[in-house]
Design a protein around this motif. Structure first.
Motif, PDB file in Angstrom:
ATOM      1  N   VAL A   1     -31.414 -45.498 -18.221  1.00 57.41           N
ATOM      2  CA  VAL A   1     -31.081 -44.105 -19.260  1.00 57.41           C
ATOM      3  C   VAL A   1     -30.499 -42.690 -18.368  1.00 57.41           C
ATOM      4  N   PRO A   2     -30.704 -42.517 -17.433  1.00 53.86           N
ATOM      5  CA  PRO A   2     -30.129 -41.401 -16.634  1.00 53.86           C
ATOM      6  C   PRO A   2     -28.727 -42.426 -16.770  1.00 53.86           C
ATOM      7  N   ALA A   3     -28.329 -43.535 -16.532  1.00 56.09           N
ATOM      8  CA  ALA A   3     -27.491 -44.268 -15.503  1.00 56.09           C
ATOM      9  C   ALA A   3     -26.587 -44.264 -17.320  1.00 56.09           C
ATOM     10  N   LEU A   4     -26.945 -44.540 -18.622  1.00 55.64           N
ATOM     11  CA  LEU A   4     -26.016 -44.452 -19.654  1.00 55.64           C
ATOM     12  C   LEU A   4     -25.249 -42.957 -19.965  1.00 55.64           C
ATOM     13  N   VAL A   5     -26.715 -41.291 -19.650  1.00 56.04           N
ATOM     14  CA  VAL A   5     -26.075 -40.582 -19.456  1.00 56.04           C
ATOM     15  C   VAL A   5     -25.226 -40.000 -18.995  1.00 56.04           C
ATOM     16  N   PHE A   6     -25.664 -40.581 -17.395  1.00 56.55           N
ATOM     17  CA  PHE A   6     -24.587 -40.486 -16.698  1.00 56.55           C
ATOM     18  C   PHE A   6     -23.114 -40.089 -16.366  1.00 56.55           C
ATOM     19  N   GLY A   7     -22.577 -42.226 -17.628  1.00 58.00           N
ATOM     20  CA  GLY A   7     -21.980 -42.602 -17.746  1.00 58.00           C
ATOM     21  C   GLY A   7     -20.923 -42.032 -18.306  1.00 58.00           C
ATOM     22  N   ALA A   8     -21.692 -42.254 -19.579  1.00 59.96           N
ATOM     23  CA  ALA A   8     -21.665 -42.406 -21.015  1.00 59.96           C
ATOM     24  C   ALA A   8     -21.725 -40.516 -21.955  1.00 59.96           C
ATOM     25  N   GLY A   9     -22.084 -40.433 -21.139  1.00 61.09           N
ATOM     26  CA  GLY A   9     -22.583 -38.737 -22.052  1.00 61.09           C
ATOM     27  C   GLY A   9     -23.646 -38.674 -22.756  1.00 61.09           C
ATOM     28  N   ALA A  10     -24.252 -37.945 -23.705  1.00 65.10           N
ATOM     29  CA  ALA A  10     -24.446 -37.673 -24.821  1.00 65.10           C
ATOM     30  C   ALA A  10     -25.105 -39.309 -25.652  1.00 65.10           C
ATOM     31  N   ILE A  11     -24.547 -39.934 -25.884  1.00 65.86           N
ATOM     32  CA  ILE A  11     -24.458 -41.364 -26.777  1.00 65.86           C
ATOM     33  C   ILE A  11     -25.990 -41.917 -25.770  1.00 65.86           C
ATOM     34  N   GLY A  12     -26.225 -41.363 -24.451  1.00 70.10           N
ATOM     35  CA  GLY A  12     -27.007 -41.913 -24.284  1.00 70.10           C
ATOM     36  C   GLY A  12     -28.738 -41.437 -24.397  1.00 70.10           C
ATOM     37  N   PHE A  13     -28.769 -40.238 -25.299  1.00 72.78           N
ATOM     38  CA  PHE A  13     -30.648 -39.710 -25.141  1.00 72.78           C
ATOM     39  C   PHE A  13     -30.520 -40.372 -27.080  1.00 72.78           C
ATOM     40  N   PHE A  14     -30.369 -41.377 -27.457  1.00 71.94           N
ATOM     41  CA  PHE A  14     -30.129 -42.144 -28.414  1.00 71.94           C
ATOM     42  C   PHE A  14     -31.730 -42.402 -28.078  1.00 71.94           C
ATOM     43  N   ALA A  15     -31.771 -42.744 -27.008  1.00 72.50           N
ATOM     44  CA  ALA A  15     -33.189 -43.089 -26.871  1.00 72.50           C
ATOM     45  C   ALA A  15     -34.071 -42.173 -26.675  1.00 72.50           C
ATOM     46  N   LEU A  16     -34.031 -41.059 -26.969  1.00 75.72           N
ATOM     47  CA  LEU A  16     -35.027 -40.346 -27.785  1.00 75.72           C
ATOM     48  C   LEU A  16     -35.350 -39.862 -28.487  1.00 75.72           C
ATOM     49  N   PRO A  17     -34.892 -39.908 -29.452  1.00 74.55           N
ATOM     50  CA  PRO A  17     -34.956 -40.221 -31.503  1.00 74.55           C
ATOM     51  C   PRO A  17     -35.699 -41.501 -31.479  1.00 74.55           C
ATOM     52  N   TYR A  18     -35.382 -42.451 -30.804  1.00 71.34           N
ATOM     53  CA  TYR A  18     -35.674 -43.237 -31.309  1.00 71.34           C
ATOM     54  C   TYR A  18     -37.023 -44.193 -30.879  1.00 71.34           C
ATOM     55  N   THR A  19     -37.630 -43.615 -30.130  1.00 74.33           N
ATOM     56  CA  THR A  19     -39.047 -43.694 -29.097  1.00 74.33           C
ATOM     57  C   THR A  19     -39.783 -42.822 -29.865  1.00 74.33           C
TER      58      THR A  19
END
Length: 512
Positions: free
Chosen positions: A66-84
């Motif tokens: 999850v941090p790696a996705l935010v680090f590499g791709a930015g805000a799209i990585g935060f989809f994990a938050l609403p999904y949980t």
């Protein structure tokens, strides 16, 4: 090698190993019965289930990826938050019904429920195979967290000697899972989650202070990574991708065999309801954890020369370990890396148990040895759990890691295709079992084709409709096809009573 971190890591890992073997004597039961070995006797209370589900859902790969996705791709990585966040109201509404009917009929897997509900062994086989295949790369990916932290401590991870730490860790995992069953990860999850909370809270307090506050931290991040790419030229951009990833992931999460296993180990349906209310605490932690991807961007860990070899090998997945090494003393790095490493063992143990339960109950007993004794059933599950872990280990050693990641993308698409049979089946059996099989196959083929068209590098498929493009999670698009086929064919097949199968459950079973 970072000997201080290694010593702390080994000491904590050793403590967890002792707990894993000691778990066989906790709430003692007959571990020669599958119900006791694979579901801990269905006697776990609210607190233990909270830790178990947290350890089950928030894995080592989550804490790295999850941090790696935010680090590499930015805000799209935060989809994990609403999904949980979305998932827990679904759990509150749906899974107590599953617990009730499973408790009434001694169902241990989702396949058992499908057998009782529809009486069609081929639909059961489809659900069981889907669960096992979707779980295998998930187990393999837990090794990614271990590999990364082992590499972060200066231990080589290439060649036989590089794989040796992983082999030792999984031999330990296999041993205490075999002897203690689900009780082992249930006890270890308490230690794992405590360490994770300590690590995450330390990171979100200390690192922003060193950067001069959150305001300065966000000012250091490229604006393009702070916001989703909006609609443009007939394309919804990341807006639809973000929404469908969150929704589709929420639908799929509790269909995975390991999360279903944790739910069915509860001692009452109220335990599930209470946990649906309490588990969002992990979502809060996940949000903080996702922020560490932005912290790594602000610090610029990928530009620090001492981490160049690890970033060359692991890419963005090394962002969090690099951030920890750069910010904290070696002893705390050992604690953090142990938390991530143990965070891989807990879900891997539950996943292997869940996969072995599926194989034993819905393939071995159903098709190979229908007259086996309860002891033989439990023994087969124990052996199968060893084979599953060994297969995952071989997978990660002999195949490049990207193949495991690509299969895990498919895993989410595939497991979603069991929603019509399992989740809808909790409320109605109007859908015909033969129609469900054909719909399942159509969804699998369509979802796999979508992922293949993207070279298995993404699960976001750009659906083009009348010149308008809607990028979305392929699992949802495939599920829509699945439902359409299942509904249309049910209208036809339900006219033939012989295709309906036998329902062993009653309406009262779902409310007990």
């Amino acid at each position: 090698m970072n000997w201080t971190a290694i010593i702390v890591f080994v000491l904590l890992f050793g403590a967890v190993t002792i707990i894993g073997f000691a778990a066989a004597h906790w709430r003692r039961g007959d571990l020669d019965v599958l119900d006791e070995w694979g579901l801990a006797g269905r006697r776990l209370g609210t607190v233990v289930v909270w830790f178990l589900l947290g350890g089950d859902v928030y894995t080592a790969y989550t804490f790295i990826a999850v941090p790696a996705l935010v680090f590499g791709a930015g805000a799209i990585g935060f989809f994990a938050l609403p999904y949980t966040i979305i998932v827990y109201p679904l759990v509150f509404l749906i899974l107590p019904r599953m617990w009730s009917v499973a408790h009434k009929h001694n169902f241990i897997t989702a396949g058992d429920f499908v057998q009782g509900r529809y009486g069609n062994k081929w639909l059961v086989l489809a659900v069981a195979i889907t669960g096992i295949v979707a779980t295998m790369p998930y187990i393999a990916l837990q090794l990614l967290g271990l590999q990364v932290v082992i590499g972060a401590m200066g231990v080589g991870t290439v060649g036989f000697y590089g794989d040796l730490p992983l082999i030792i860790a999984f031999i330990i995992l296999a041993a205490f899972t075999y002897t203690s069953g689900l009780r082992a990860p249930a006890m270890i999850a308490v230690v794992k989650d405590t360490l994770i909370y300590i690590t995450v809270l330390a990171m979100v307090i200390v690192i922003p202070i060193e950067l001069g506050g959150y305001g300065k931290m966000f000012a250091m991040i490229p604006p393009a990574k702070l916001l989703l790419a909006g609609p443009k030229d007939g394309n919804l951009g990341q807006f639809s991708a973000y929404a469908t990833l969150a929704l589709g992931s929420a639908f799929a999460l509790f269909l995975y065999p390991h999360t279903m296993t944790a739910v069915l180990s509860s001692n009452s349906r109220e335990v599930i309801r209470r946990n649906a209310a309490y588990l969002p605490a992990y979502s809060f932690m996940l949000g903080l954890l996702a922020l560490t991807g932005f912290m790594a961007l602000a610090v610029g860990v990928d530009k620090l020369p001492e981490f160049a070899p690890q970033f060359a090998q692991y890419g963005s997945n090394f962002a969090v370990p690099a951030l920890i090494l750069h910010t904290f003393p070696d002893w705390f790095a050992g604690v953090a890396f142990a938390a991530i490493g143990i965070g891989g063992l807990v879900p891997a143990a539950i996943m292997s148990i869940a996969a072995s339960n599926l194989f034993t109950r819905n393939i071995y007993v159903q098709f190979i040895r229908p007259n086996c004794t309860p002891k033989q059933e439990a023994q087969n599950a124990k052996i199968t759990s060893l084979i599953v872990k060994f297969g995952a280990l071989l997978f990660i050693i002999f195949l490049p890691l990207q193949y495991a990641i690509q299969l895990q993308l498919l895993g989410g698409i595939w497991i979603s295709q069991t929603i019509p049979a399992v989740i809808v089946g909790l409320y109605t059996r109007w859908l015909n079992p033969w129609a469900l099989i054909i719909g399942w196959a159509a969804g699998l083929i369509a979802g796999t084709w979508m992922a293949a068209s993207l070279s298995f590098q993404s699960a976001v498929f750009p659906l083009a409709v009348d010149g308008f493009t809607v990028p979305g999670y392929a699992a949802l698009y495939a599920l829509a096809i699945n439902f359409a086929v299942s509904i249309v064919l049910s209208l036809l097949f339900n006219q033939i009573l012989a295709t309906r199968g036998t329902d062993l459950t009653s309406a009262a079973d779902y409310r007990v």
